[in-house]
Every structure is written in structure tokens, then in C-alpha cells.
Scaffold this motif. Structure first.
Motif, mmCIF file in Angstrom:
data_model
loop_
_atom_site.group_PDB
_atom_site.id
_atom_site.type_symbol
_atom_site.label_atom_id
_atom_site.label_comp_id
_atom_site.label_asym_id
_atom_site.label_seq_id
_atom_site.Cartn_x
_atom_site.Cartn_y
_atom_site.Cartn_z
ATOM 1 N N UNK A 140 0.832 -1.211 0.000
ATOM 2 C CA UNK A 140 0.000 0.000 0.000
ATOM 3 C C UNK A 140 0.862 1.254 0.000
ATOM 4 N N UNK A 149 -2.613 2.796 -7.318
ATOM 5 C CA UNK A 149 -3.642 2.265 -6.437
ATOM 6 C C UNK A 149 -3.284 0.875 -5.933
ATOM 7 N N UNK A 150 -3.860 0.512 -4.785
ATOM 8 C CA UNK A 150 -3.540 -0.780 -4.172
ATOM 9 C C UNK A 150 -4.805 -1.450 -3.670
ATOM 10 N N UNK A 151 -4.771 -2.767 -3.623
ATOM 11 C CA UNK A 151 -5.879 -3.547 -3.055
ATOM 12 C C UNK A 151 -5.278 -4.758 -2.373
ATOM 13 N N UNK A 152 -5.021 -4.628 -1.054
ATOM 14 C CA UNK A 152 -4.435 -5.753 -0.318
ATOM 15 C C UNK A 152 -5.405 -6.245 0.743
ATOM 16 N N UNK A 153 -6.692 -6.032 0.472
ATOM 17 C CA UNK A 153 -7.726 -6.375 1.468
ATOM 18 C C UNK A 153 -8.640 -7.436 0.894
ATOM 19 N N UNK B 137 -6.168 6.439 -3.040
ATOM 20 C CA UNK B 137 -5.341 5.337 -3.549
ATOM 21 C C UNK B 137 -5.922 3.971 -3.206
ATOM 22 N N UNK B 138 -6.922 3.926 -2.298
ATOM 23 C CA UNK B 138 -7.551 2.644 -1.972
ATOM 24 C C UNK B 138 -8.975 2.593 -2.504
ATOM 25 N N UNK B 141 -10.846 -0.746 -3.309
ATOM 26 C CA UNK B 141 -11.219 -1.696 -2.265
ATOM 27 C C UNK B 141 -12.700 -1.602 -1.925
ATOM 28 N N UNK B 151 -4.633 1.285 7.579
ATOM 29 C CA UNK B 151 -3.272 1.443 7.063
ATOM 30 C C UNK B 151 -2.485 2.423 7.923
#
Lengths: 264, 384
Positions: A140, A149-153, B137-138, B141, B151
């Protein structure tokens, strides 16, 4: 398949100029149907040169085989966990532990980074995906620092396939998905790989010896368990993305200067 | 049901008319501003086409409505002969109920004129710019604010651990470092958390968040992040005893006294507590020994003094009516405790409250029910 996805990914972007879809994609030839005239848009020589250059952004200087070795990228899982489709990428097996061929990793990494750089150069959205809880914060942070962008969930089912309903009708989906680890918490393939393939989104992914590299556009055979290796990958992707964005800004400035020079 | 437009109110007015023609003209203008509220709308509802999603109001639309509302408010004030500058929402409501009297029972169905922010539900602002790139940035999700909070919290935990390691290296680690006081506050509950983030927070999400925050709180140097932690804690309300304590009065001889009332079961009592006495107790004119012959009742009366250690100090003058022996004793005890509050410092008051002396006993006699012998006792059960 790689080049087709490459071209498709580029066509989907707003910033792209007219591109030439080089390869004849159709394999079936209809004898009775009249052939449809497809006008191939002309691409200017600058873009063509850029795309034909295997390392336009000079990314091979970012890593060497020694760096990969020191970061323990060659260490795979035990031979019992080996995935059949990873066998071509393995160098061998020592004391029951699979060793990944770093020569192949070097080539694949070069291709993947080059592809990422070109996508980012044309203003594409990059989504980092990883379901390893240890490295969630790292991934992230990497994504945030390079403006992507990130998606670690937990992956909600319809993010890509049902995005029109889940977000809004005019949502823009990612143009590239980078998997820092392709497996989820129960050691099965991440749903996003299949969904990205369904939606025609190219993927780059680090595949370990227990992963399936099939649906990934640009697989990178390598270790996805050691913190050193993960930090190396994140660092490489971040540098690539920042480099591509800087290059873009540079080119835009040059263009603006040439245009203003022409008009004055 | 789609929003009934203001036309309905306007047409109603036109049909029945108002008092004067001038009033009709102005009130029809007003009627345009009177926005009939959609019943039960707290979140954005889908419009006519469910598949399109919740109804969206553009920024331009809301801005126009706010303008119309302000103009309408001024016109209403002028119409009613009031000053438009100092015309508050309460005045608006009053004038509307006067001009459009409604016999409807459902208050939400009556004509109302409120600021558009209260009528049109608040929506999330645009999530992405002109090029389509999301701002957060999320974003992908689905719960950007919640996950960015997780975070951030995790980042703080990592930073604190690194800081502690550095201190340990230099042998400056102090395990008696000031901690965040957790005794006087509690974590925000799920509703308050939702109100903070305005996202769909499931119970699991909430419990994960609390676990993470507990982990942060348990760290030795967590006081460095006190401001962040306190954002998600609610202060526990300490019931102030000051309101309930009767005022300390002085009679003509300079003797301090206080009065209080108490109730238990169906007995009511009133007590006057005088300072500088010798422990004499008078109830309804009689001595305590005479009135309460049972030891238990006298013990009940004396307990507040025994607890605070002021046994021989006060003189009691009590009146009690109603109830029985035990009820009257309980009522007197409560009255005495309350009267005693004004003589006590703050710390002692809290002790008295914890001892249960200040809580009125809510137990009353339960009514008998038909088909039964008493309140709970049933008639003998017969098989046939």
C-alpha cells in the motif's frame, strides 16, 4: 497473447494516439462472407520507435542477476508444493527445495517492467494486488508513493466484473494489475487474476513455484515469501512507474515548447 | 413513490385561494419554494429506474435550490411583516404552519420549508477527476476511508516499534513512560464509528479496528500518538452529584441545615438535617425508639451516618407518610442520604453513590393478575 493484450491495453487508454494493431488476430477465414475493411490508424514514427524499442526507459540498469540472487528471489517452495505449469521456470531442485531459474526471471522481469512503464507513460491506472498480510502495508505504501492504487484487502466479488453497479456507471477500471503475490490467504489463486482476464485487463504477477502462471499476461517467476524479495519487487515497480511518469512530463514539456516555437 | 413536486401545493392554493389576491401571488411564489419532503429518506434512494442506482443531485442543482430557498425565506419574511435579516428557521416554521394549516397527523407529510441540505440527502462527492483517475489510492477496495484508517494505524504501530527499538539500542528505554489514561473513556461504538467514516462498516471490520487500536494502546510509548487515539474514544459521563445535592441553608441562629425528600414503595418522607446536634431523631413528632420499635428500621436510618462516620453530629427532624414499616424506613434513609450530600466533599459523594445510598429503590408491589391466585402464584394445576 501478450502482444494482443498489450495492444488492447493501449487502445483502451485515453491518452493513446492512433495505434497500429499489427498482428492479424483472426484465425478463422470465412469463405462466403465479404471481408470487412478495417482501417488501421496510422501511428507516428516516434510512438512506433518507442514501442519497438525493447528497453525504451532503460530499466535493465535497475536490477542485475546478483541483486536477484542476494534478495533470495530464486528460492521456491518444497517440491511437494510444485505447480505443474511452473516446471519450465525452475532451474532445479536441491534438497527438496525448488530453485527458480534466475536467467528466465531476468527476461520476464525486463518484459514486465517495460510493459508497466509503457502503460504508465500513457496515463494508465495501475492496481497493486497482494493478499499477504505481512506485506500489505509495504504494498500500500509503495502504491501511494508512486501515485497509483492498491488492493491488499478482502476482495469483494464484483469489483471488476460488476463495477458499474458497485461504483458508478462511468467508473474507470485499472489498465494494469500487478500481483506482488498471486495467491490468497488459503493458497488458492486470487480471484482478481480470473476477473482481470474476463475484463481484458493485462496482468503482471510474481509467480512462486506453487502458483499457476496461466492467466497472467507477464508472469515473473520468483520468490513471494521473503521480505527482502518483496521489498525488491516493490522498489523496482515504484522506480519504473516514477521513471515513466517523469518521462511523460518531459515529453509533454518538449511538445509544448515545440508547439509554442512553431506558433511564434 | 417519487417526490411529489411543489406544483401540488401551488395548485391547491390557487384553487382555494388565499385571503387577498396579493397573498395568492406571493404564496404561489412561496409554494414554489416549499419543498415537500420525501418521507423516510435518510440515504439516497433509487429514482424511477432502480438499475441506475441512487438519485444523484449535481452540485449545480443543489446550489440553485439553496438560492431559491434564501430568496423564498426573504419573501416570506416580507410577507409576514418581519425583518428578513433576522429571520430564523423557527420563524419560517411558524409562518408556514400559519399560512398552510394542516390537519395531517404525520408531521413529515405536512408542508415544510427547510434548507435543501436537510431535504436532499448528502452524497459522497465525486470520487474521481476528469481523467477518470480516482482521488483515493484505496478506491478500488470499496471502503477507502476505513482501509486507509487501518493502514495509518498499522503504520503508527510500526513507527512506534521502530522508535522503541532505537531507544533500546541507546539504553534510553523507559518502561514508566506516561501512558494514555484509558479509565475515563471508552472506544467509539459501531454507530459512532459509522458516523465518523460514512461507509458500510460490518461488525467484523469494527472489531478488527478495535483490536488494532487496542494493540496500539498497549504499546509502552503509545502516549506519543495520544491525539490520534483519543479521536476514537468517547469520554464516559461522570454523573455529577452537584445537581442532586440539596443546597446548604442556615437558620436564624446560624446553624447549617439541609432538607431532602425520599420515596420507597408507597411511602414518602421529608427530612431536615441540622448540624451541630447530638444525634436526636424525631419522626412525625415521636422519638425514633418509639416510632420504629424494630432494630432493622433504626439501622436503616443510621446507616448513612455510620457509612460517612458522622454518627453523633446531626439532629434529624423527619416526617413520613404512607407505606408500611420497611417502606417508610427506606424512604427516610434515601432522604437522609440526599440531605447529607450537601455536608460532604466530592470524593465522599462518589463513595456514597457507589454504596447505593443515593439510588432510589424502584421495586414496587407487583399487581395481581386475573386467572392466578396472586402476582406470580398460580392455581393448583390439574391434569384433567
Amino acid at each position: 497473447m501478450a502482444t494482443r493484450a498489450f495492444a488492447k491495453g493501449l487502445l483502451g487508454l485515453r491518452q493513446s494516439r492512433g495505434l497500429f494493431v499489427g498482428h492479424p488476430c483472426g484465425r478463422l477465414h470465412f469463405s462466403t462472407a465479404a471481408s470487412v475493411e478495417v482501417s488501421h490508424p496510422q501511428v507516428d514514427s516516434v510512438t512506433e520507435d518507442m514501442l519497438k524499442n525493447p528497453d525504451f526507459f532503460n530499466l535493465s540498469e535497475l536490477f542485475s542477476l546478483k541483486d536477484l540472487f542476494n534478495a533470495r528471489v530464486h528460492l521456491g517452495h518444497k517440491k511437494g508444493c510444485r505447480h505443474r505449469f511452473m516446471e519450465p521456470y525452475l532451474y532445479g531442485c536441491r534438497l527438496d527445495q525448488d530453485i527458480i531459474d534466475l536467467n528466465q526471471t531476468m527476461e520476464h522481469l525486463q518484459l514486465a517492467l517495460n510493459f508497466t512503464a509503457h502503460i504508465v507513460y500513457r496515463g494508465g491506472i495501475v492496481l497493486f494486488v497482494s493478499r499477504r498480510r505481512q506485506f500489505s502495508h509495504l504494498v500500500e505504501t509503495t502504491a501511494k508513493s508512486c501515485g497509483e492504487y492498491a488492493h491488499t484487502r478482502f476482495w469483494q466479488g464484483g469489483i471488476l466484473t460488476n463495477a458499474n453497479i458497485q461504483f458508478r456507471a462511468d467508473v474507470r477500471l485499472p489498465d494494469l494489475i500487478i500481483f506482488i503475490s498471486t495467491l490468497n490467504n488459503v493458497f488458492e489463486q486470487h480471484v482478481a487474476i480470473r476477473d482481470a482476464a474476463k475484463m481484458g485487463i493485462p496482468t503482471v504477477g510474481v509467480v512462486d513455484s506453487n502458483c499457476n502462471p496461466n492467466l497472467i499476461t507477464y508472469p515473473i517467476p520468483g520468490n513471494d515469501d521473503t521480505p527482502v524479495a518483496m521489498e525488491l519487487y516493490c522498489d523496482l515497480f515504484k522506480t519504473t512507474i516514477i521513471r515513466a511518469k517523469d518521462k511523460r512530463k518531459q515529453m509533454e514539456m518538449v511538445e509544448r515548447q515545440t508547439i509554442s516555437a512553431k506558433t511564434s | 413513490m417519487a417526490a411529489p413536486c411543489p406544483r401540488t401545493l401551488g395548485s391547491f392554493l390557487a384553487k382555494f385561494g388565499a385571503c387577498s389576491s396579493g397573498l395568492t401571488a406571493v404564496s404561489s411564489q412561496i409554494s414554489r419554494q416549499v419543498l415537500i419532503r420525501r418521507v423516510g429518506v435518510s440515504a439516497a434512494l433509487p429514482g424511477k429506474n432502480m438499475a441506475k442506482g441512487p438519485e444523484r443531485y449535481s452540485v449545480e442543482f443543489i446550489r440553485k435550490k439553496v438560492e431559491e430557498f434564501d430568496i423564498g425565506k426573504r419573501r416570506l419574511a416580507n410577507m409576514m411583516g418581519e425583518d428578513p435579516e433576522t429571520f430564523t428557521q423557527e420563524d419560517v416554521d411558524r409562518c408556514i404552519t400559519y399560512l398552510f394549516p394542516s390537519g395531517l397527523f404525520e408531521k413529515k407529510a405536512r408542508p415544510l420549508m427547510k434548507h435543501p441540505d436537510e431535504i436532499f440527502p448528502k452524497q459522497k462527492e465525486a470520487q474521481w477527476g476528469k481523467d477518470g483517475r480516482p482521488f483515493h489510492f484505496l478506491f478500488y477496495t470499496g471502503k477507502p476511508l476505513y482501509y486507509s484508517l487501518m493502514h495509518e494505524t498499522y503504520g503508527k504501530i510500526m513507527a512506534l516499534e521502530a522508535y522503541q527499538d532505537r531507544l533500546r539500542d541507546k539504553q534510553l528505554f523507559d518502561k514508566d513512560f506516561k501512558r494514555i489514561s484509558a479509565g475515563t473513556s471508552r472506544w467509539v461504538n459501531q454507530h459512532e464509528f459509522h458516523a465518523l467514516l460514512l461507509e458500510n462498516i460490518s461488525p467484523q471490520d469494527y472489531s478488527y479496528f478495535i483490536q488494532l487500536m487496542e494493540r496500539l494502546l498497549a504499546m509502552p510509548y503509545s502516549a506519543l500518538e495520544e491525539e490520534f487515539v483519543l479521536r476514537y474514544r468517547q469520554q464516559l459521563e461522570v454523573q455529577s452529584m452537584k445537581e442532586r445535592a440539596p443546597p446548604l441553608q442556615q437558620d436564624h441562629r446560624g446553624v447549617a441545615f439541609s432538607t431532602a425528600q425520599g420515596r420507597r414503595k408507597s411511602a414518602t418522607s421529608s427530612v431536615v438535617l441540622r448540624d451541630g446536634g447530638s444525634g436526636r431523631v424525631t419522626i412525625n413528632g415521636k422519638e425514633m425508639i418509639e416510632y420504629f420499635s424494630v432494630l432493622q428500621d433504626r439501622e436503616q436510618l443510621m446507616f448513612p451516618f455510620q457509612f460517612t462516620g458522622m454518627l453523633g453530629r446531626f439532629d434529624l427532624e423527619c416526617t413520613v407518610d404512607g407505606g408500611g414499616r420497611s417502606g417508610q424506613a427506606g424512604a427516610l434513609r434515601l432522604a437522609i442520604s440526599l440531605a447529607l450530600l450537601s455536608f460532604l466533599p466530592e470524593g465522599e459523594r462518589e463513595l456514597m453513590r457507589q454504596a447505593g445510598l443515593l439510588t432510589p429503590d424502584p421495586r414496587v408491589r407487583e399487581r395481581d393478575k386475573p386467572g392466578q391466585a396472586g402476582a406470580r402464584k398460580k392455581f393448583t394445576w390439574t391434569k384433567r
